[in-house]
Write an enzyme that holds these catalytic residues in place. Structure first.
Site: not given
Ligand code: NAD
Length: 409
Positions: A102
């Site tokens: 990561k």
């Molecule tokens: P992203 O940046 O597309 O979206 C993140 C979202 O969270 C946004 O809507 C943002 O405004 C919101 N956010 C941030 N701070 C916040 C808060 N304090 N309260 C409420 N909402 C808040 O990111 P993503 O890719 O959707 O990732 C989200 C989670 O999923 C992370 O923990 C990431 O590690 C995990 N994840 C993502 C993937 C992937 O394929 N993108 C895969 C596995 C896990």
């Protein structure tokens, strides 16, 4: 407690059941390599911007290191270490031939222009190009990064190594990405939710859902669950939260967010205090934003019947104990959000073969991998009378430990 300590706590809970020796425990828990780089770029203003980037490579006994890149103001060594370790257990759990890594850059991408993000990404790639590659370490999108960022990494890496699309996954479909990758994590969250509800004697149709975070993962989770008949009654993002007890029109909300970048202001729901979202009285609660959102008090305030960890590391160990004691089932992150890395694996395979799979094939294979892993872990948890989190770590640690034993030191 910090994030890596929390991940190590979950590791230890399962490792105890496997009777690992101290040496093997240390081998499995300690990251293989940690890199910290200074990333200096010229800002649009003409001033110099200094940023710090990280890449932690945790374990590669089962295949090349694999894991996302996060652009966020909270990115640091400890977070990257914790998330890299989770990737090792996730790839082993769903049995794909990767290890765990990561990384990311400590920055606030919402305050940077597109040109600044591009310069930052290219400079970061320049700094880490010798430790990544299709058989070394394959980054992917995470919070604050997307397909465009992956396209820049592929292009910059290609300046050193020639045409190498398999160096990153989550690329745009028009540039060697895979059909279905963008939606893959949310699709997977919806699949495991459906399987779990059915094990609980319920169904997605008619279930109420609250989702924290409406980015890539949260929005696709909402879309797929709504398509299967769930009522998404509350959502939030970094700017605020909304509720509609009749069910939010998720497609309309996604259109609103794609134009104004936030959920607030959407007319098809009412504003609600963001801190109430995790206390919503719903069937399914999906944290899909940051890690560490459930502490002890937060867990005591939860009213949902099922928690599905779409985000990585949303639950501190003290909260996990509360959920276990209260009998609230939790589908752990390394299972719930594994759909993303599964389709990343399919993208890597397609890139190495210079061959494209149709969307139906990607989704069918993703569903098969996830449902197999889900039922294996559900049954293991029942058999051993342990939580699904401990069962998931147990299965993953056994696989990684076996790979080390077979390969030798
Ligand atoms: P992203 O940046 O597309 O979206 C993140 C979202 O969270 C946004 O809507 C943002 O405004 C919101 N956010 C941030 N701070 C916040 C808060 N304090 N309260 C409420 N909402 C808040 O990111 P993503 O890719 O959707 O990732 C989200 C989670 O999923 C992370 O923990 C990431 O590690 C995990 N994840 C993502 C993937 C992937 O394929 N993108 C895969 C596995 C896990």
């Amino acid at each position: 407690m910090q994030a890596f300590e929390a991940t190590s706590h979950y590791f230890d809970q399962a490792a105890k059941l496997l009777d690992l020796s101290d040496n093997i425990r240390t081998l499995l828990i300690t990251p293989d390599r940690e890199v910290r780089v200074e990333v200096v770029i010229e800002m649009d203003s003409g001033q110099i911007g200094n940023f710090i980037g990280y890449r932690v490579q945790h374990d590669n006994s089962r295949g090349p290191f694999k894991g996302g890149l996060r652009y966020h103001p909270k990115v640091d060594e400890d977070e990257a270490r914790s998330l890299a370790s989770l990737m090792t257990w996730k790839t082993a759990l769903v049995d794909i031939p990767f290890g765990g890594a990561k990384g990311g850059i400590n920055c606030d991408p919402t305050k940077l222009s597109k040109a600044e993000i591009e310069r930052l990404t290219r400079k970061f790639t320049e700094k880490i190009h010798d430790i990544v590659g299709p058989v070394k370490d394959i980054p992917a999108p995470d919070m604050g990064t997307d397909a465009q960022v992956m396209a820049w990494i592929m292009n910059e890496y290609g300046k050193y190594a020639g045409f190498t699309p398999a160096v990153v996954t989550g690329k745009p479909v028009e540039l060697h990405g895979s059909a279905g990758r963008e939606a893959a994590t949310g699709y997977g969250v919806a699949i495991v939710t459906r399987e779990m509800l059915s094990r609980m004697g319920r169904s997605v149709g008619g279930s109420t859902v609250a989702i924290q975070g409406f980015g890539n993962v949260g929005s696709f989770t909402a879309k797929f669950l709504a398509k299967e008949g769930a009522k998404v009654v509350a959502v939030s993002d970094a700017y605020g939260a909304l509720r509609n007890p009749e069910g939010i029109d998720v497609e309309a909300l996604a259109r609103h967010v794609s134009s104004v970048r936030k959920v607030v202001g959407f007319e098809g729901a009412q504003p609600m205090p963001a801190e109430d979202l995790l206390k919503s009285d719903v069937d399914v609660l999906v944290p899909a934003a940051l890690g560490g959102v459930f502490d002890k008090a937060g867990a005591e305030a939860v009213r949902a019947k099922l928690i599905v960890e779409a985000a990585n590391g949303p639950t501190w160990p003290e909260a996990d104990e509360v959920f276990n004691a209260r009998g609230i089932p939790v589908i752990p992150d390394i299972l719930a959000n594994a759909g993303g890395v599964i389709v990343s694996y399919f993208e890597w395979v397609q890139n190495l073969q210079n061959f494209r799979w149709p969307l139906e094939q990607v989704q069918r294979e993703e569903e098969k991998k996830l449902t197999d892993a889900f039922h294996d872990i559900y049954d293991l948890a029942e058999r051993k009378k342990i939580s699904m989190r401990t069962a998931a770590f147990y299965r993953a640690i056994a696989r990684v430990g076996r790979a080390h034993a077979l390969a030798g030191i």
